[in-house]
Design a protein around this motif. Structure first.
Motif, PDB file in Angstrom:
ATOM      1  N   PHE A  81      82.059 -50.217  45.898  1.00 42.26           N
ATOM      2  CA  PHE A  81      82.415 -51.512  45.302  1.00 42.26           C
ATOM      3  C   PHE A  81      82.327 -51.527  43.780  1.00 42.26           C
ATOM      4  O   PHE A  81      82.896 -52.422  43.146  1.00 42.26           O
ATOM      5  CB  PHE A  81      81.493 -52.601  45.867  1.00 42.26           C
ATOM      6  CG  PHE A  81      81.465 -52.651  47.365  1.00 42.26           C
ATOM      7  CD1 PHE A  81      82.523 -53.200  48.069  1.00 42.26           C
ATOM      8  CD2 PHE A  81      80.397 -52.123  48.066  1.00 42.26           C
ATOM      9  CE1 PHE A  81      82.512 -53.252  49.450  1.00 42.26           C
ATOM     10  CE2 PHE A  81      80.367 -52.170  49.456  1.00 42.26           C
ATOM     11  CZ  PHE A  81      81.431 -52.733  50.144  1.00 42.26           C
ATOM     12  N   TYR A  82      81.619 -50.544  43.201  1.00 44.77           N
ATOM     13  CA  TYR A  82      81.399 -50.586  41.743  1.00 44.77           C
ATOM     14  C   TYR A  82      81.478 -49.171  41.182  1.00 44.77           C
ATOM     15  O   TYR A  82      80.917 -48.235  41.752  1.00 44.77           O
ATOM     16  CB  TYR A  82      80.034 -51.187  41.433  1.00 44.77           C
ATOM     17  CG  TYR A  82      79.664 -51.151  39.963  1.00 44.77           C
ATOM     18  CD1 TYR A  82      80.247 -52.029  39.054  1.00 44.77           C
ATOM     19  CD2 TYR A  82      78.727 -50.229  39.489  1.00 44.77           C
ATOM     20  CE1 TYR A  82      79.911 -51.995  37.703  1.00 44.77           C
ATOM     21  CE2 TYR A  82      78.382 -50.184  38.143  1.00 44.77           C
ATOM     22  CZ  TYR A  82      78.981 -51.070  37.255  1.00 44.77           C
ATOM     23  OH  TYR A  82      78.641 -51.034  35.928  1.00 44.77           O
ATOM     24  N   LEU A 127      86.052 -39.464  35.731  1.00 47.73           N
ATOM     25  CA  LEU A 127      86.133 -38.805  37.030  1.00 47.73           C
ATOM     26  C   LEU A 127      87.017 -39.595  37.993  1.00 47.73           C
ATOM     27  O   LEU A 127      87.160 -40.812  37.872  1.00 47.73           O
ATOM     28  CB  LEU A 127      84.731 -38.643  37.626  1.00 47.73           C
ATOM     29  CG  LEU A 127      83.738 -37.859  36.756  1.00 47.73           C
ATOM     30  CD1 LEU A 127      82.353 -37.879  37.392  1.00 47.73           C
ATOM     31  CD2 LEU A 127      84.206 -36.428  36.561  1.00 47.73           C
ATOM     32  N   VAL A 128      87.576 -38.903  38.952  1.00 52.16           N
ATOM     33  CA  VAL A 128      88.499 -39.535  39.902  1.00 52.16           C
ATOM     34  C   VAL A 128      87.747 -40.389  40.918  1.00 52.16           C
ATOM     35  O   VAL A 128      88.065 -41.555  41.119  1.00 52.16           O
ATOM     36  CB  VAL A 128      89.338 -38.460  40.634  1.00 52.16           C
ATOM     37  CG1 VAL A 128      90.269 -39.122  41.650  1.00 52.16           C
ATOM     38  CG2 VAL A 128      90.139 -37.641  39.638  1.00 52.16           C
ATOM     39  N   LYS A 129      86.724 -39.807  41.586  1.00 48.24           N
ATOM     40  CA  LYS A 129      85.987 -40.533  42.630  1.00 48.24           C
ATOM     41  C   LYS A 129      84.487 -40.240  42.514  1.00 48.24           C
ATOM     42  O   LYS A 129      83.899 -39.617  43.393  1.00 48.24           O
ATOM     43  CB  LYS A 129      86.495 -40.127  44.014  1.00 48.24           C
ATOM     44  CG  LYS A 129      87.876 -40.658  44.347  1.00 48.24           C
ATOM     45  CD  LYS A 129      88.395 -40.050  45.635  1.00 48.24           C
ATOM     46  CE  LYS A 129      87.523 -40.407  46.803  1.00 48.24           C
ATOM     47  NZ  LYS A 129      88.032 -39.843  48.077  1.00 48.24           N
ATOM     48  N   PRO A 130      83.855 -40.691  41.446  1.00 46.79           N
ATOM     49  CA  PRO A 130      82.420 -40.425  41.320  1.00 46.79           C
ATOM     50  C   PRO A 130      81.599 -41.283  42.267  1.00 46.79           C
ATOM     51  O   PRO A 130      81.994 -42.392  42.625  1.00 46.79           O
ATOM     52  CB  PRO A 130      82.138 -40.804  39.864  1.00 46.79           C
ATOM     53  CG  PRO A 130      83.145 -41.861  39.550  1.00 46.79           C
ATOM     54  CD  PRO A 130      84.386 -41.492  40.325  1.00 46.79           C
ATOM     55  N   VAL A 131      80.472 -40.753  42.668  1.00 43.71           N
ATOM     56  CA  VAL A 131      79.468 -41.517  43.415  1.00 43.71           C
ATOM     57  C   VAL A 131      78.193 -41.384  42.596  1.00 43.71           C
ATOM     58  O   VAL A 131      77.444 -40.427  42.748  1.00 43.71           O
ATOM     59  CB  VAL A 131      79.256 -40.970  44.835  1.00 43.71           C
ATOM     60  CG1 VAL A 131      78.213 -41.806  45.586  1.00 43.71           C
ATOM     61  CG2 VAL A 131      80.570 -40.960  45.612  1.00 43.71           C
ATOM     62  N   PHE A 132      77.963 -42.324  41.679  1.00 38.70           N
ATOM     63  CA  PHE A 132      76.846 -42.211  40.749  1.00 38.70           C
ATOM     64  C   PHE A 132      75.545 -41.905  41.493  1.00 38.70           C
ATOM     65  O   PHE A 132      75.232 -42.540  42.500  1.00 38.70           O
ATOM     66  CB  PHE A 132      76.684 -43.503  39.944  1.00 38.70           C
ATOM     67  CG  PHE A 132      75.555 -43.461  38.950  1.00 38.70           C
ATOM     68  CD1 PHE A 132      75.767 -42.925  37.698  1.00 38.70           C
ATOM     69  CD2 PHE A 132      74.291 -43.933  39.282  1.00 38.70           C
ATOM     70  CE1 PHE A 132      74.723 -42.869  36.774  1.00 38.70           C
ATOM     71  CE2 PHE A 132      73.258 -43.874  38.379  1.00 38.70           C
ATOM     72  CZ  PHE A 132      73.462 -43.336  37.128  1.00 38.70           C
ATOM     73  N   GLY A 178      75.450 -44.623  47.403  1.00 36.60           N
ATOM     74  CA  GLY A 178      76.687 -44.421  48.148  1.00 36.60           C
ATOM     75  C   GLY A 178      77.436 -45.711  48.408  1.00 36.60           C
ATOM     76  O   GLY A 178      78.654 -45.803  48.176  1.00 36.60           O
ATOM     77  N   TRP A 179      76.723 -46.741  48.860  1.00 39.34           N
ATOM     78  CA  TRP A 179      77.368 -48.021  49.148  1.00 39.34           C
ATOM     79  C   TRP A 179      77.853 -48.701  47.872  1.00 39.34           C
ATOM     80  O   TRP A 179      78.941 -49.297  47.854  1.00 39.34           O
ATOM     81  CB  TRP A 179      76.403 -48.937  49.894  1.00 39.34           C
ATOM     82  CG  TRP A 179      76.285 -48.595  51.354  1.00 39.34           C
ATOM     83  CD1 TRP A 179      75.219 -48.042  52.008  1.00 39.34           C
ATOM     84  CD2 TRP A 179      77.299 -48.781  52.353  1.00 39.34           C
ATOM     85  NE1 TRP A 179      75.493 -47.867  53.341  1.00 39.34           N
ATOM     86  CE2 TRP A 179      76.770 -48.314  53.585  1.00 39.34           C
ATOM     87  CE3 TRP A 179      78.596 -49.279  52.336  1.00 39.34           C
ATOM     88  CZ2 TRP A 179      77.491 -48.328  54.768  1.00 39.34           C
ATOM     89  CZ3 TRP A 179      79.328 -49.309  53.513  1.00 39.34           C
ATOM     90  CH2 TRP A 179      78.769 -48.841  54.708  1.00 39.34           C
TER      91      TRP A 179
END
Length: 387
Positions: free
Chosen positions: A119-120, A130-135, A114-115
């Motif tokens: 930043f990356y 994707l628009v706003k992925p959270v790997f 999440g963090w």
């Protein structure tokens, strides 16, 4: 594996849902643990009853409408139930300290994802599309639902400092990602955190302050306000001159599905996995969504699981939902003393977010852990109706 593989497969291989990745993860669990398989007759009867109901609905859907998805979905359902039971057997064997360590480790790993996503941005395997992925998740809400599995259980079983660490990180991430689902998950955990340290009466006296603080966040932070305000000002949704918020309308569509489809087939609902089929009765919100985005999002998932469950199983789904609400209230009022039992009941209580706020259908890690918690409680002799 059960947390990451479904989302990673969903994005990397561009599948239509999390089902394929979840099924693969379930198969791996079964292969690893099948040698230790032992099952009591009462549990076998419960699983058979569950499968019988879904198969019956599937057969009706197939012979009446020629719809095969219901029958085919019995395969991943069976694998998910079986693998959740096999994992519950292993989890029941290990001590509370080890279980707590596992949960905290998974939570911290998800927290790092999440963090890092702030930043990356992971540039490979279709994530750049994707628009706003959270790997390894496709969007903040999917990440929030995965994190939600662990937030409440850890807060319930941990000391003051660890609970504050979990709440602080989840609240802060909900603001920075941002994610309304994670905000509600954090608020739920904070509510139980207050309940843990205060009496029932003191908790209820503090509720107005808690809801006031939550309302300040919801109506003063733009990301949250644009999703919440339409729910309280429906005229703005219908006014084509105003900015539409798809998330708010999709959520309202979920409740509309319940009203329109629950009484289908003499109160039995649409049938297992039939939401989104040609038999689904669409209402005003669906047509608004189609007008805005030229498609109807979350048509098969119903936005939250209660919508899908009641729409597809009718009165049966409604009764199960009411039973869960009653259980949830009793759990909140009378918290379990045994920390191991409290942890697994915390997973079930946290499922309220999936049930009423944001859901991804039946085949996802959240439902898997929900089943796992039920089976562990069963093996611990703490679910009376299954004994």
């Amino acid at each position: 594996m059960i947390i990451i593989l479904p989302s990673f497969g969903f994005i990397c291989f561009q599948t239509t849902s999390l089902t394929l990745g979840l099924t693969l993860a379930c198969l791996i669990i079964i292969v690893i643990n099948v040698a230790n398989f032992k099952c009591k007759m009462s549990l076998i009867l419960f699983i058979l009853a569950l499968l019988s109901i879904t198969i019956s609905y599937g057969l009706i859907s197939f012979f009446k409408f020629g719809y095969t998805k219901s029958i085919l979905s019995v395969i991943p359902l069976t694998l998910m139930v079986l693998s959740a039971y096999l994992m519950s057997v292993e989890m029941n064997k290990i001590g509370f300290a080890s279980t707590k360590f596992i949960f905290l480790t998974i939570f911290n790993i998800l927290l790092i994802f999440g963090w890092l996503s702030i930043f990356y941005r992971f540039p490979y395997c279709n994530y750049h599309l994707l628009v706003k992925p959270v790997f390894p998740f496709s969007e903040p809400s999917h990440f929030a639902l995965a994190l939600n599995i662990f937030i409440l259980p850890i807060v319930l079983i941990s000391g003051f400092k660890t609970s504050l660490y979990v709440l602080f990180n989840s609240f802060l991430l909900s603001l920075l990602l941002p994610s309304l689902t994670l905000l509600f998950s954090s608020a739920l955990a904070f509510l139980f955190f207050v309940r843990k340290y205060l009496s029932t009466g003191q908790t209820f006296l503090s509720l107005p302050l808690i809801f006031y603080i939550l309302s300040l966040l919801l109506f003063n932070i733009p990301h949250y306000k644009e999703r919440i305000s339409p729910l309280f000002d429906l005229i703005n949704i219908y006014d084509v001159d105003n900015t539409f918020n798809l998330s708010a309308i999709v959520y309202l569509q979920g409740w509309e599905f319940i009203l329109l489809n629950m009484n289908k087939n003499y109160g039995l609902g649409l049938g297992f996995q039939m939401l989104g089929s040609s038999e689904t009765e669409l209402g005003y919100y669906s047509y608004i969504l189609e007008k805005i985005s030229l498609k109807i999002p979350n048509l098969e998932n119903g936005s939250f699981i209660a919508s899908k469950l009641i729409s597809e199983f009718g009165i049966i789904g409604l009764l199960l939902t009411v039973y869960y609400i009653i259980w949830f209230i009793k759990f909140f009022l009378f918290l379990e003393k045994n920390p191991k039992i409290l942890l697994y009941k915390g997973i079930i209580a946290g499922f309220v977010i999936d049930l009423f706020i944001r859901g991804l259908g039946y085949f996802n890690p959240q439902v898997f852990f929900f089943l796992l918690a039920i089976f562990v409680l069963y093996l611990s002799k703490r679910i009376k109706f299954l004994v």
